[in-house]
Write an enzyme that holds these catalytic residues in place. Structure first.
Site, PDB file in Angstrom:
ATOM      1  N   GLN A 198       0.813  -1.208   0.000  1.00 21.41           N
ATOM      2  CA  GLN A 198       0.000   0.000   0.000  1.00 21.41           C
ATOM      3  C   GLN A 198       0.846   1.258   0.000  1.00 21.41           C
ATOM      4  O   GLN A 198       0.463   2.271  -0.583  1.00 21.41           O
ATOM      5  CB  GLN A 198      -0.916  -0.002   1.215  1.00 21.41           C
ATOM      6  CG  GLN A 198      -1.928   1.125   1.168  1.00 21.41           C
ATOM      7  CD  GLN A 198      -3.134   0.844   2.022  1.00 21.41           C
ATOM      8  OE1 GLN A 198      -3.235  -0.198   2.637  1.00 21.41           O
ATOM      9  NE2 GLN A 198      -4.059   1.777   2.074  1.00 21.41           N
ATOM     10  N   ASP A 250       9.743 -13.680  11.567  1.00 16.58           N
ATOM     11  CA  ASP A 250       8.890 -14.088  10.444  1.00 16.58           C
ATOM     12  C   ASP A 250       9.625 -15.093   9.561  1.00 16.58           C
ATOM     13  O   ASP A 250       9.642 -14.963   8.338  1.00 16.58           O
ATOM     14  CB  ASP A 250       8.461 -12.865   9.627  1.00 16.58           C
ATOM     15  CG  ASP A 250       7.257 -13.155   8.728  1.00 16.58           C
ATOM     16  OD1 ASP A 250       6.526 -14.128   9.017  1.00 16.58           O
ATOM     17  OD2 ASP A 250       7.050 -12.415   7.748  1.00 16.58           O
TER      18      ASP A 250
END
Length: 399
Positions: A112, A228
């Protein structure tokens, strides 16, 4: 695939390392923190942390987000209207001559607030990857801190053979540019699936896992937690057979103070450790994630699975992996011992990354079998990858 992979997102969040006095909202998978002084921010650390759910990853062909989370971002942006974004008011201290040194080429992927491109170094013609982040999207100070932290982490890990090379950071009035090595060897699981059925062995898996553990050990040595670890965040440097594996995404990574724990829930649902869900995590969570990856590499299936994320979390907290189902009976005892010692629910009893590197199955010259794995492994893995990508596509379509 010739891109740096910016992948996955936070599950939810609260302030790291410190006691949590208020609940925290996840806005498109980013590190958002709420206090009485600051609104929840839609921040721009990477081109993919804005992308929604645990399953999302940022690549040229997919991005997306959860509808409600996207609405939250828009709401927060409107709330900040009329205020000069913090990013626009910040001098990051980075070099200001990006346009003189690089020519931006094709788009590799976008989120985004950030875009990732191939770029060419004007001085030597070399191709690099450039993550370009819009300053106007850095609405509040925490957004600026996140960008600075990612650059700091890349610098701290510079020179490690299994970490994407960081070249430099630049800025101008509108953007921050993070210039990194371009990895063109493809994603980990895609590379394995490209092998002929008769060629994939435990040894192949062990070599890959060893490289992941080296990254985790290096992070932990620097007081960092990756947070992650998953296959999508590892790419091969080149298409060559002996190409090193590179960790490419440190957007959720963070420094941790001795004796402290992270209290935010971050990562990807399949790979999240029990202590992360309990909001008391540290470096051990990286090792759990590598244990999950190893399980998938050896049998092609996830050790913990349900149709919903809440269901997956319950599996992680309550159940143990099934080592009785095919093909586990044909997998070596050493491999099973290794996975079991990484998937220990109590982080204090789990092997550290350094200890895991010394396990007979994974160490160099160890006892990982070179007999081809059962053909079902690649078949299972193919279904796993297909399902994951369909899930990402669905998230993109509905966002």
């Amino acid at each position: 695939m010739g891109n740096i992979c910016f992948s996955s997102s936070k599950v939810s969040g609260s302030n790291s390392n410190t006691p949590s006095t208020t609940n925290t909202a996840t806005v498109n998978g980013h590190r958002n923190r709420r206090s009485s002084a600051k609104p929840v921010s839609a921040t721009t650390n990477t081109s993919r942390k804005q992308e929604g759910s645990h399953y999302n990853r940022q690549k040229g062909k997919d991005n997306g987000g959860v509808k409600q989370q996207t609405k939250n971002v828009k709401h927060n942006t409107r709330r900040q209207s009329g205020v000069i974004p913090c990013g626009k008011r910040t001098d990051f201290g980075y070099d200001k001559d990006f346009d003189k040194k690089f020519t931006i080429g094709k788009l590799l992927g976008h989120g985004q607030f950030g875009y990732t491109y191939v770029a060419t170094d004007k001085s030597n013609g070399n191709r690099v990857a450039v993550k370009r982040i819009e300053k106007k999207k850095m609405v509040v100070p925490i957004a600026v801190e996140d960008v600075k932290r990612e650059v700091k982490i890349l610098k701290a890990l510079a020179g490690h053979e299994n970490v994407v090379d960081f070249y430099n950071a630049f800025e101008d009035d509108n953007y921050v540019y993070i210039v990194m090595e371009l990895c063109e060897g493809g994603e980990l699981l895609d590379r394995i699936l490209a092998k002929k059925d008769s060629r994939y062995t435990e040894k192949d898996a062990a070599i890959v896992v060893g490289q992941m553990l080296k990254v985790a050990a290096q992070c932990h040595l620097h007081g960092l937690v990756h947070r992650d670890m998953k296959p999508e965040n590892f790419l091969f440097k080149s298409p060559k057979e002996d190409s090193p594996l590179k960790a490419t995404d440190f957007g959720l990574s963070d420094f941790i103070r001795p004796g402290k724990k992270f209290q935010d829930i971050v990562g990807s649902a399949y790979y999240v450790a029990p202590e992360v869900l309990k909001r008391k995590s540290g470096p051990e969570s990286d090792v759990w994630s590598i244990g999950v990856i190893t399980f998938i590499l050896l049998c092609g299936r996830r050790p913990f699975w349900d149709k919903t994320e809440d269901g997956i979390f319950k599996e992680v907290l309550r159940n143990k992996p099934d080592f009785r189902r095919k093909p586990w009976p044909t997998i070596s005892n050493s491999a099973k011992d290794f996975v079991k010692k990484l998937l220990v629910k109590d982080p204090r009893a789990r092997l550290t990354a350094a200890q895991a590197l010394s396990h007979p199955w994974v160490r160099e010259g160890g006892d990982a079998s070179e007999i081809p794995l059962d053909i079902s492994v690649l078949s299972n893995m193919r279904q796993f990858v297909k399902y994951s990508r369909l899930k990402q596509f669905a998230l993109r379509v509905t966002s």
